[in-house]
Each structure stands twice: as structure tokens, then as C-alpha cells.
Motif scaffolding. Structure first.
Motif, mmCIF file in Angstrom:
data_model
loop_
_atom_site.group_PDB
_atom_site.id
_atom_site.type_symbol
_atom_site.label_atom_id
_atom_site.label_comp_id
_atom_site.label_asym_id
_atom_site.label_seq_id
_atom_site.Cartn_x
_atom_site.Cartn_y
_atom_site.Cartn_z
ATOM 1 N N TYR A 25 0.969 -1.098 0.173
ATOM 2 C CA TYR A 25 -0.160 0.032 -0.171
ATOM 3 C C TYR A 25 0.867 1.225 -0.060
ATOM 4 O O TYR A 25 0.464 2.088 -0.629
ATOM 5 C CB TYR A 25 -0.963 -0.130 1.120
ATOM 6 N N ARG A 26 2.033 1.248 0.688
ATOM 7 C CA ARG A 26 2.805 2.212 0.723
ATOM 8 C C ARG A 26 3.465 2.457 -0.594
ATOM 9 O O ARG A 26 3.733 3.651 -1.178
ATOM 10 C CB ARG A 26 3.840 2.082 1.693
ATOM 11 N N SER A 27 3.842 1.387 -1.280
ATOM 12 C CA SER A 27 4.424 1.320 -2.608
ATOM 13 C C SER A 27 3.540 2.200 -3.763
ATOM 14 O O SER A 27 3.893 3.021 -4.161
ATOM 15 C CB SER A 27 4.528 0.223 -2.837
ATOM 16 N N ALA A 28 2.182 1.693 -3.454
ATOM 17 C CA ALA A 28 1.274 2.328 -4.552
ATOM 18 C C ALA A 28 1.208 4.094 -4.231
ATOM 19 O O ALA A 28 1.316 4.643 -5.230
ATOM 20 C CB ALA A 28 -0.025 1.638 -4.213
ATOM 21 N N CYS A 40 2.124 5.686 -12.924
ATOM 22 C CA CYS A 40 3.231 4.789 -12.616
ATOM 23 C C CYS A 40 4.393 5.535 -13.247
ATOM 24 O O CYS A 40 4.494 6.505 -13.751
ATOM 25 C CB CYS A 40 2.871 3.438 -13.145
ATOM 26 N N PHE A 41 5.696 4.741 -12.892
ATOM 27 C CA PHE A 41 6.987 5.538 -13.064
ATOM 28 C C PHE A 41 7.751 4.129 -13.810
ATOM 29 O O PHE A 41 8.001 3.124 -13.255
ATOM 30 C CB PHE A 41 7.823 5.930 -11.759
ATOM 31 N N GLY A 42 8.345 4.501 -14.923
ATOM 32 C CA GLY A 42 8.788 3.437 -15.708
ATOM 33 C C GLY A 42 10.571 3.753 -15.853
ATOM 34 O O GLY A 42 10.840 4.472 -16.988
ATOM 35 N N LEU A 43 11.348 3.414 -15.141
ATOM 36 C CA LEU A 43 12.680 3.225 -15.240
ATOM 37 C C LEU A 43 13.421 2.318 -15.421
ATOM 38 O O LEU A 43 14.123 1.956 -16.665
ATOM 39 C CB LEU A 43 13.283 4.063 -13.859
ATOM 40 N N THR A 44 13.293 0.895 -14.791
ATOM 41 C CA THR A 44 13.866 -0.237 -14.871
ATOM 42 C C THR A 44 13.272 -0.956 -16.120
ATOM 43 O O THR A 44 12.178 -1.001 -16.508
ATOM 44 C CB THR A 44 13.450 -1.116 -13.532
ATOM 45 N N ILE A 91 6.938 -2.725 -12.925
ATOM 46 C CA ILE A 91 6.525 -1.306 -12.641
ATOM 47 C C ILE A 91 5.499 -1.430 -11.880
ATOM 48 O O ILE A 91 4.316 -1.814 -12.301
ATOM 49 C CB ILE A 91 6.493 -0.589 -14.054
ATOM 50 N N THR A 92 5.535 -0.796 -10.522
ATOM 51 C CA THR A 92 4.393 -0.728 -9.576
ATOM 52 C C THR A 92 3.122 0.092 -10.353
ATOM 53 O O THR A 92 3.488 1.177 -10.895
ATOM 54 C CB THR A 92 4.861 0.236 -8.417
ATOM 55 N N ASN A 93 2.192 -0.194 -10.248
ATOM 56 C CA ASN A 93 0.791 0.395 -10.685
ATOM 57 C C ASN A 93 0.348 0.264 -12.351
ATOM 58 O O ASN A 93 -0.306 0.727 -12.810
ATOM 59 C CB ASN A 93 0.424 1.879 -10.190
ATOM 60 N N LEU A 107 20.248 11.396 -15.874
ATOM 61 C CA LEU A 107 19.594 10.489 -14.548
ATOM 62 C C LEU A 107 19.164 11.627 -13.537
ATOM 63 O O LEU A 107 18.463 11.161 -12.863
ATOM 64 C CB LEU A 107 20.817 9.731 -14.349
ATOM 65 N N ARG A 108 19.756 12.694 -13.626
ATOM 66 C CA ARG A 108 19.270 13.815 -12.649
ATOM 67 C C ARG A 108 17.603 14.085 -12.621
ATOM 68 O O ARG A 108 17.086 13.867 -11.396
ATOM 69 C CB ARG A 108 19.634 15.188 -12.958
ATOM 70 N N GLY A 109 17.024 13.544 -13.667
ATOM 71 C CA GLY A 109 15.571 13.601 -13.677
ATOM 72 C C GLY A 109 15.148 12.415 -12.740
ATOM 73 O O GLY A 109 14.436 12.747 -11.726
ATOM 74 N N VAL A 141 21.725 15.901 1.126
ATOM 75 C CA VAL A 141 22.361 15.638 -0.075
ATOM 76 C C VAL A 141 21.993 14.191 -0.234
ATOM 77 O O VAL A 141 21.593 13.608 0.708
ATOM 78 C CB VAL A 141 23.945 15.809 -0.048
ATOM 79 N N PRO A 142 22.112 13.761 -1.517
ATOM 80 C CA PRO A 142 21.349 12.409 -1.626
ATOM 81 C C PRO A 142 22.246 11.088 -0.956
ATOM 82 O O PRO A 142 21.566 10.220 -0.485
ATOM 83 C CB PRO A 142 21.826 12.057 -3.191
ATOM 84 N N GLU A 143 23.330 11.380 -0.527
ATOM 85 C CA GLU A 143 23.988 10.396 0.113
ATOM 86 C C GLU A 143 23.590 10.059 1.380
ATOM 87 O O GLU A 143 23.395 9.116 1.991
ATOM 88 C CB GLU A 143 25.501 10.592 0.395
ATOM 89 N N THR A 156 15.143 -4.196 -2.010
ATOM 90 C CA THR A 156 15.495 -4.251 -3.505
ATOM 91 C C THR A 156 15.395 -3.258 -4.401
ATOM 92 O O THR A 156 16.234 -2.842 -5.263
ATOM 93 C CB THR A 156 15.078 -5.837 -3.870
ATOM 94 N N TYR A 157 14.367 -2.519 -4.399
ATOM 95 C CA TYR A 157 13.672 -1.824 -5.238
ATOM 96 C C TYR A 157 14.245 -0.257 -4.941
ATOM 97 O O TYR A 157 14.732 -0.135 -3.621
ATOM 98 C CB TYR A 157 12.417 -1.613 -5.643
ATOM 99 N N GLU A 158 14.126 0.644 -5.808
ATOM 100 C CA GLU A 158 14.615 2.148 -5.352
ATOM 101 C C GLU A 158 16.099 2.012 -4.931
ATOM 102 O O GLU A 158 16.468 2.699 -4.306
ATOM 103 C CB GLU A 158 13.731 2.566 -4.127
ATOM 104 N N GLY A 164 30.228 4.532 -0.609
ATOM 105 C CA GLY A 164 31.752 4.240 -0.493
ATOM 106 C C GLY A 164 32.192 5.231 -1.656
ATOM 107 O O GLY A 164 33.129 5.566 -1.138
ATOM 108 N N ARG A 165 31.531 5.415 -2.678
ATOM 109 C CA ARG A 165 32.009 6.550 -3.402
ATOM 110 C C ARG A 165 32.019 7.762 -2.835
ATOM 111 O O ARG A 165 33.197 8.623 -3.197
ATOM 112 C CB ARG A 165 31.060 6.683 -4.734
ATOM 113 N N ALA A 166 31.212 8.218 -1.955
ATOM 114 C CA ALA A 166 31.350 9.635 -1.470
ATOM 115 C C ALA A 166 32.322 9.419 -0.189
ATOM 116 O O ALA A 166 32.964 10.630 -0.043
ATOM 117 C CB ALA A 166 29.979 9.833 -0.698
#
Ligand code: TGC
Ligand code: FAD
Length: 397
Positions: free
Chosen positions: A93-96, A132-136, A170-172, A244-246, A325-327, A374-376, A387-389
Motif C-alpha cells: 500500500y505504501r508502494s502504490a 506509474c513510473f517506468g525506469l527499470t 513497474i508498480t501500478n 539521470l538527474r530527472g 544531499v542524496p548520500e 531491492t527496489y529504489e 563508498g564513492r562519497a
């Protein structure tokens, strides 16, 4: 006098504003009264009822941080509290909700034209439209930069792109009216975002088959997006954002929400395990809660939930001040998903054989929490981002 509360050991409640407390209360009541009674059947039948998004919309739970367009315009901390309450019931439900809010309304609000905002945000916010959001893609999950989905000028329709490619997991997607799809623009090779309306796609150019028989996240609907020379009006592309910033900007919000949500799922596991351990008696009529090994499981889980919530609150406050920051988000997303999964799995043992019955809910949370890890961005991918940061050296390739 201050007392120890097993369900809020570090007194997080005290750090919330009155408004945030009220929002959490509203979300809590809705989730426990309306979602909890439906979840077992939905999970068994692998069924997601679209009406849930409308109900959430009516309460202002969708796109809750967005200002205007009928959205609630609340703090990032309040939106985290909402995801925590929803995921106490079920990660699906949180995913949706996360997809609709962070991954569909988010990019339209942040990168869309005024026309796109006016057309979609209010209807997505009240759940009239599902997004829905299609990236993968089938061949590109952790590495979305290598995506193959391509947009090129349409050969016969002036003012249109033609998009071809496949997105998966793809969820939804099977029930989505509005599909945010990331594709490479053939002219530049750069990733761009497109808002595809199902109703505008000629037959055969868009298919969204469901992926059935999942062994986790069964209360959420998941599918593919198959695009075959699908004509998409040029004005449906986000005008500025490139690369990929988008997609990653939207993922920052969704990942932040998961850090709160998984702690909600873990809190539900703790509550249920504690109750069970106090009632279940073995050896000389002792409740199993009296045994040290059982207490250690509860102590570990309760500590990790309190620490995870404190970290999410800290990042939420910084987010509202525009200082993240994203990290930071990689750190809390990874840690909270991992700790929720490990602890839920240990708490599952407290239920003995009953853990195998879905009526005890713990097995459902464990299966769901594997998906959240696993996702996101799978946890090891977030370890590599950190590790990169830390080292300045990137280990992905
Ligand atoms: P990299 O070189 O790191 O970055 C490329 C460009 O992107 C920018 N960027 C970010 N911008 C904003 N926020 C972030 N978090 C960002 N991360 C990267 C970066 O600044 C750069 O910009 P520019 O302008 O210089 O081009 O890219 P890379 O290809 O090396 O990426 C590696 C990696 C591993 C970090 C990345 O690809 C990654 O995070 N992979 C995980 C994939 C993922 O998270 N997929 C999620 C799919 S959606 C989903 O799962 C929804 S589930 C929803 C639900 O049901 O709840
Ligand atoms: P892979 O990328 O093949 O990774 C497999 C394993 O290899 C992982 O453990 C990973 O950590 C590891 N690995 C990969 N590369 C490296 C490396 N360089 N170094 C070390 N280890 C590495 N996607 C969307 O776009 N939209 C959605 O709405 C969406 N919803 C989802 C819903 C569900 C139920 C699920 C299961 C997935 C969803 N996803 C969605 C997809 C999800 O984001 C991907 O599954 C995830 O990003 C991992 O990609 P992958 O499955 O291709 O695994």
C-alpha cells in the motif's frame, strides 16, 4: 515524570509539531480502520483496489508535500509519518502511494510545464487518475543509465515522438492512466522524461501486462510497460531536465519515504511479536516473553526501529531546510530497509509454527521487506553510493 515507552523509546513524538502529530493521527486511523481489515484478502488474491488511492486522496495523503493543486502542502516529516502509518499495514500500500506521490506527481511538479501541472496534478492528488513510473528495464535495473528505450521523431505524425522499448517491474503499471516513462532521445542520446496518457495511445502501441504470482508485495500491482512505436505528443516531454538527474531527483523523495515506511513495518512486527510473546506460554507456564533470547530479539528490533526513526526525522528536518544531499538518503534507505528485514526475520521466530499462517501477518512483512531492500536501489548499490562519497572512488563499473 518521563517513562520508558516500548513503542516510542526515544520519544520521537515529542519532536513533532502539533500539526505533524495531527496528520499522523489521521493517517493512523485511516490505515488501521480501513486498510488493515482488507490487507489479508488483497494479499491472498494479489489484488490492488484502485479505490484505495481515491480514499488516500480524499484525506490529503497523496502528493502531500506539494503546494497547490488541492494538495496538503505538509512538511517532509509529516509525509514521512504518513508513509510510516501506511507501511505499518503493508509495504504494498505504501508502494502504490509512494509511486503516485513521489514518482509521478513529484516529477510533474518539479519538472513539468504549467500545462502539465494543471492537467494532471489535481486529478492524481485526489486519486481520480492512477500513475506509474517506468525506469527499470529487463536488461537494466541497477544501471538505468544504459537503458534501451528510445524516443525519436515520429515518422508520420508531426509534433510527436515515437517511443519504443520495454520497462519491467513497474508498480501500478497495469492500472495506470498516466505513465511517467524515461527514455533516451535519439537525437541527443540523453535521458528525458515523458508523460504518456494511456487514452492517447493507439491500440497495440502500449501494453502493460501484470507480473503475477509474486512472493512479496502481493497487495500492490506490478507489471511491464511495452511501447511499440507509441506516438507521444512533444508537449508531453518534461521540457528542461536531462540525464539521470530527472529520475533520481524523484527517487530521492521516494527513497526518503521508504526509510520511514520500513520502520513502520518493523514497528508493526514488534507490536505483534511482543503481544504474542506475552500470551504464548511454554515450560512451566512461563510466557515466552520471560525468556532472555526472546527479550534480546525484541530489544534489538526496538533499538533499530528507534534509531532508524530518529535518523529519518533528522534527514526530514534537513530536507525541509533544503540542506540534504542524496548520500544522506542512501544511508537511511539502506540502513532502515536492511535493519527492518533482519529484525522482522528474527521476530518471526517468536511465533513458532504460527509464523507460517498469514493470519499472524509477520510472514507478509518479511516477504515485503525483501522487496523494499531491492527496489529504489538495492542495498549494496546504496553501499557503493556511500563508498564513492567516502573514498572518492567509484566501484560500479
Ligand atoms: P551517476 O554518474 O552517479 O549520476 C548520473 C547523473 O545523475 C545525477 N544523480 C542524481 N541527481 C539527483 N539525485 C540523485 N540521487 C542522483 N544520483 C545521481 C548525477 O549528479 C549525474 O548528473 P549529471 O548532470 O552529472 O549527469 O550515474 P551512474 O550511472 O554511475 O549511477 C549509478 C547508480 C548506481 C548510483 C544509480 O544508477 C542507481 O542509483 N541505481 C539504482 C537504480 C534505482 O534506484 N532504480 C529505481 C527504479 S524505480 C523503483 O524502484 C520504484 S519502486 C517504487 C515503489 O513501488 O515504491
Ligand atoms: P540487478 O541490477 O540485476 O541486480 C542484481 C544484484 O546484483 C543486486 O543484488 C545488485 O545489488 C547487484 N549488483 C548490480 N550491479 C552491481 C555492482 N556494480 N556492484 C555490486 N553489486 C551489483 N522499477 C521502476 O522503474 N519503477 C517501479 O515502479 C518499480 N517497482 C518495483 C516493484 C517491485 C515489486 C520490484 C521487485 C521492483 C520494482 N522496480 C521498479 C525495479 C527495481 O527498482 C529493480 O528491481 C532494482 O533497481 C534492481 O534492479 P534489478 O532487479 O535489475 O537487479
Amino acid at each position: 515524570a518521563a517513562t520508558f515507552k516500548w513503542d516510542d523509546p526515544l520519544n520521537l513524538h515529542n519532536s513533532l509539531t502539533e500539526e505533524e502529530q495531527a496528520i499522523q493521527e489521521t493517517a493512523h486511523s485511516y490505515c488501521q480502520e480501513r486498510l488493515q481489515p482488507r490487507v489479508l484478502e488483497a494479499y491472498r488474491k494479489e489484488d490492488f483496489d484502485k479505490k484505495i488511492l481515491q480514499e488516500m486522496g480524499e484525506l490529503g495523503l497523496l502528493g502531500a508535500t506539494i503546494k497547490g493543486y488541492g494538495c496538503a502542502g505538509v512538511s517532509s516529516v509529516a509525509s514521512g509519518l504518513i508513509t510510516r502509518e501506511v507501511e505499518k499495514v503493508d509495504s504494498g500500500y505504501r508502494s502504490a502511494m509512494s509511486v503516485q506521490s513521489s514518482l509521478v506527481m513529484g516529477p510533474i511538479d518539479e519538472f513539468g510545464t504549467q500545462e502539465q501541472k494543471d492537467k494532471y496534478l489535481e486529478k492524481l492528488g485526489n486519486g481520480q487518475l492512477v500513475g506509474c513510473f517506468g525506469l527499470t528495464e529487463p536488461n537494466h535495473g541497477s544501471d538505468p543509465g544504459s537503458m534501451e528505450t528510445m524516443a525519436k521523431p515520429h515518422p508520420s505524425k508531426e509534433g510527436y515522438y515515437s517511443i519504443s522499448g520495454a520497462k519491467t517491474w513497474i508498480t501500478n503499471s497495469p492500472i495506470a492512466d498516466v505513465l511517467v516513462v524515461w527514455a533516451k532521445l535519439q537525437e541527443t542520446g540523453k535521458i528525458r522524461g515523458f508523460v504518456i496518457e494511456r487514452d492517447q495511445c493507439p491500440p497495440g502501441t502500449l501494453n502493460t501486462p501484470a507480473i503475477k504470482d509474486k512472493n512479496g508485495l502481493r497487495a500492490s500491482i506490478t507489471g511491464m510497460i511495452q511501447l511499440d512505436d507509441c506516438p507521444v505528443p512533444k508537449e508531453n516531454m518534461f521540457p528542461e531536465v536531462e540525464g539521470l538527474r530527472g529520475p533520481f531527483s524523484c527517487l530521492n523523495s521516494a527513497r526518503y519515504g521508504i526509510a520511514w515506511g520500513t520502520m513502520g513495518a518493523l514497528e508493526d512486527c514488534i507490536r505483534r511479536a511482543r503481544e504474542y510473546a506475552l500470551e504464548r506460554k511454554q515450560f512451566k507456564s512461563n510466557p515466552i516473553a520471560k525468556y532472555q533470547l526472546v527479550q534480546k530479539k525484541l530489544a534489538d528490533a526496538t533499538t533499530d526501529a528507534a534509531f532508524g526513526l530518529a535518523a529519518a526525522l533528522q534527514v526530514g528536518r534537513l530536507k525541509d531546510e533544503g540542506k540534504i544531499v542524496p548520500e544522506m538518503i542512501s544511508m537511511i534507505k539502506r540502513q532502515n530497509c536492511d535493519r527492518a528485514l533482519v529484525n522482522a526475520r528474527h521476530l518471526q521466530e517468536i511465533f513458532g509454527g504460527n509464523a507460517v499462517s498469514d493470519e499472524y501477518h509477520i510472514g507478509r512483512h518479511v516477504a515485503n521487506l525483501f522487496v523494499t531492500q531491492t527496489y529504489e536501489g538495492q542495498s549494496d548499490i546504496h553501499a557503493l553510493i556511500l563508498g564513492r562519497a567516502i573514498t572518492g572512488l567509484q566501484a560500479f563499473v
